[in-house]
Design a protein around this motif. Structure first.
Motif: not given
Length: 112
Positions: A6-10, A13, A63-64, A67-68
């Protein structure tokens, strides 16, 4: 990278994915600044393999850090790559730097 990652954008998420997972979560934190790029690329391959090898027993989230930021702070992440194993949203193990696919069972199996 495996489609199971999974790659959440924020942060919202990220929190949703963590909250909906019925299994432990490996949260892998990555960054895009120059010193982090190469080690994070290596970890992308490892994390993809982990997602495939532990399918059904582990949710994997990439998670970036930018972004998180709330998740990054909550789990005490100070650099990339870093990873945290979560059970019911609580950190049970931390790691920093590159991990090999051979190291993954040592890090994960005692907690799953």
């Amino acid at each position: 990278m495996a489609k199971r990652v999974h790659r959440p954008r924020e942060d919202a998420e990220f929190n949703f994915i963590i909250g909906m997972s019925g299994v432990p979560v490996l949260a892998y934190f990555t960054g895009a600044w120059p010193k982090a790029v190469e080690p994070c690329r290596v970890m992308d391959l490892v994390v993809g393999g982990i997602a495939d090898d532990y399918a059904g027993r582990l949710t994997v989230v990439r998670a970036d850090i930018t972004r998180c930021p709330a998740a990054t702070e909550r789990y005490g992440i100070t650099g990339a790559p870093s990873y945290v194993l979560l059970k019911e949203g609580e950190a049970v193990a931390h790691g920093t730097g590159s991990m090999t696919i051979a190291d993954a069972p040592k890090f994960l199996d005692g907690h799953l």
